[in-house]
Design a protein around this motif. Structure first.
Motif, PDB file in Angstrom:
ATOM      1  N   ALA A   1       3.354  10.949  -0.872  1.00  0.00           N
ATOM      2  CA  ALA A   1       2.292  10.316  -0.234  1.00  0.00           C
ATOM      3  C   ALA A   1       1.025  10.428   0.249  1.00  0.00           C
ATOM      4  O   ALA A   1       0.257   9.461  -0.366  1.00  0.00           O
ATOM      5  N   ILE A   2       0.825  11.074  -0.100  1.00  0.00           N
ATOM      6  CA  ILE A   2      -0.940  12.046   0.564  1.00  0.00           C
ATOM      7  C   ILE A   2      -1.472  11.516  -1.449  1.00  0.00           C
ATOM      8  O   ILE A   2      -2.590  11.219  -1.315  1.00  0.00           O
ATOM      9  N   GLN A   3      -0.407  11.963  -1.907  1.00  0.00           N
ATOM     10  CA  GLN A   3      -1.142  11.505  -4.162  1.00  0.00           C
ATOM     11  C   GLN A   3      -1.509  10.287  -3.905  1.00  0.00           C
ATOM     12  O   GLN A   3      -2.268   9.940  -4.413  1.00  0.00           O
ATOM     13  N   ARG A   4      -0.276   9.148  -3.580  1.00  0.00           N
ATOM     14  CA  ARG A   4      -0.350   8.093  -3.726  1.00  0.00           C
ATOM     15  C   ARG A   4      -1.441   7.343  -2.989  1.00  0.00           C
ATOM     16  O   ARG A   4      -2.659   6.236  -3.322  1.00  0.00           O
ATOM     17  N   ARG A   5      -2.106   7.775  -1.851  1.00  0.00           N
ATOM     18  CA  ARG A   5      -2.830   7.768  -1.096  1.00  0.00           C
ATOM     19  C   ARG A   5      -4.492   8.400  -1.690  1.00  0.00           C
ATOM     20  O   ARG A   5      -5.633   7.250  -2.129  1.00  0.00           O
ATOM     21  N   LEU A   6      -4.718   9.040  -1.890  1.00  0.00           N
ATOM     22  CA  LEU A   6      -5.571   9.626  -3.177  1.00  0.00           C
ATOM     23  C   LEU A   6      -6.138   8.976  -4.206  1.00  0.00           C
ATOM     24  O   LEU A   6      -7.109   8.509  -4.197  1.00  0.00           O
TER      25      LEU A   6
ATOM     26  N   PHE B   1       1.010  -1.297  -0.005  1.00  0.00           N
ATOM     27  CA  PHE B   1      -0.063  -0.306  -0.105  1.00  0.00           C
ATOM     28  C   PHE B   1       0.688   1.499   0.016  1.00  0.00           C
ATOM     29  O   PHE B   1       1.599   1.821   0.672  1.00  0.00           O
ATOM     30  N   ALA B   2       0.661   2.327  -0.725  1.00  0.00           N
ATOM     31  CA  ALA B   2       1.495   3.395  -1.235  1.00  0.00           C
ATOM     32  C   ALA B   2       2.683   3.248  -1.100  1.00  0.00           C
ATOM     33  O   ALA B   2       3.343   3.749  -0.309  1.00  0.00           O
ATOM     34  N   GLY B   3       3.396   1.950  -1.293  1.00  0.00           N
ATOM     35  CA  GLY B   3       4.697   1.834  -1.374  1.00  0.00           C
ATOM     36  C   GLY B   3       5.502   1.428  -0.307  1.00  0.00           C
ATOM     37  O   GLY B   3       6.950   0.464  -0.063  1.00  0.00           O
ATOM     38  N   ASN B   4       4.195   0.933   0.842  1.00  0.00           N
ATOM     39  CA  ASN B   4       5.260  -0.171   1.936  1.00  0.00           C
ATOM     40  C   ASN B   4       4.273  -1.541   1.585  1.00  0.00           C
ATOM     41  O   ASN B   4       2.711  -1.326   1.444  1.00  0.00           O
ATOM     42  N   SER B   5       4.720  -2.867   2.335  1.00  0.00           N
ATOM     43  CA  SER B   5       4.237  -3.622   2.631  1.00  0.00           C
ATOM     44  C   SER B   5       3.345  -3.746   4.287  1.00  0.00           C
ATOM     45  O   SER B   5       3.796  -3.393   4.986  1.00  0.00           O
TER      46      SER B   5
END
Ligand code: ADP
Ligand code: 5GP
Length: 188
Positions: A147-152, A79-83
């Motif tokens: 991180a905000i952009q990835r989450r959105l 999720f967003a670059g992390n496991s």
């Protein structure tokens, strides 16, 4: 077949990052200390104030992969670059002792649990709008712009999946959302 909350001791709470899952879970736990919340493993670095074993078990990429390879996770996803993943042993112990268990996980993990534990009761928490979701993520002040952009971006996809869930709760007014969740989980 749709599972009713009263038949299941395993509840999955999912929904986009920033919708208020953590806030609601903290309130639920205060009000219902009998509920056991799974502590996930993650490769994400700790945010200020997060403690090992309380908020997460923090892992390197290597040790997370070892957990995956040894079958130690009930489900896991990136999720967003992390496991992120749910340690299997503690969940199975609590369930076999008859303790109600809550997993707070993202969509891919929820799908895995649906296939391995179809009796679980799955709840999707939805924001009033994407604009409000963005305000909440920014207001929380914990994530970088990237991180905000990835989450959105991910949120837009996750919102399309609400039909897969046994119940959908809108987190507009926090008190109302809490009451609805309690009622769905048979806690009120
Ligand atoms: P998640 O765990 O889903 O990522 P959080 O619980 O961290 O989300 O909530 C994100 C932000 O939104 C926090 O600052 C929280 O205080 C705020 N928040 C949560 N629920 C509500 C609500 N019903 N109305 C307004 N703000 C909320
Ligand atoms: P955060 O970095 O904001 O703590 O969490 C990011 C996302 O990962 C959230 O949607 C959260 O629900 C999800 N998450 C946390 N733990 C787990 C887990 O064990 N498995 C899965 N699949 N998702 C998780």
């Amino acid at each position: 077949m749709t599972t009713s909350s009263s038949q299941s001791r395993l509840t999955v709470l999912s929904g986009p990052s920033g919708v208020g899952k953590g806030t609601l879970v903290a309130l639920l736990r205060e009000r219902h200390p009998e509920l056991w919340l799974s502590v996930s493993a993650t490769t994400r670095p700790p945010r200020p104030g997060e403690e090992e074993g309380v908020h997460y078990f923090f892992h390197s990429q290597e040790s997370f992969q070892e957990l995956v390879a040894s079958g130690g996770l009930l489900e896991w996803a990136t999720f967003a670059g992390n496991s992120y993943g749910t340690p299997r042993g503690p969940v199975e112990q609590q369930l076999s002792a008859g303790v109600p268990v809550l997993l707070e996980i993202e969509l891919e993990g929820a799908r895995q649990v649906r296939s391995t534990s179809p009796e679980a009761f799955q709840v999707f928490l939805r924001p009033p709008s994407l604009d409000e979701l963005e305000r909440r993520i920014r207001g929380r002040g914990t994530d970088s712009e990237e991180a905000i952009q990835r989450r959105l971006q991910r949120a837009a996809l996750e919102l399309e999946a609400e039909k897969e869930f046994d119940a959908v709760v809108e987190n507009s007014d926090l008190t109302q959302a809490l009451a609805r969740l309690e009622s769905l989980m048979g806690l009120s």
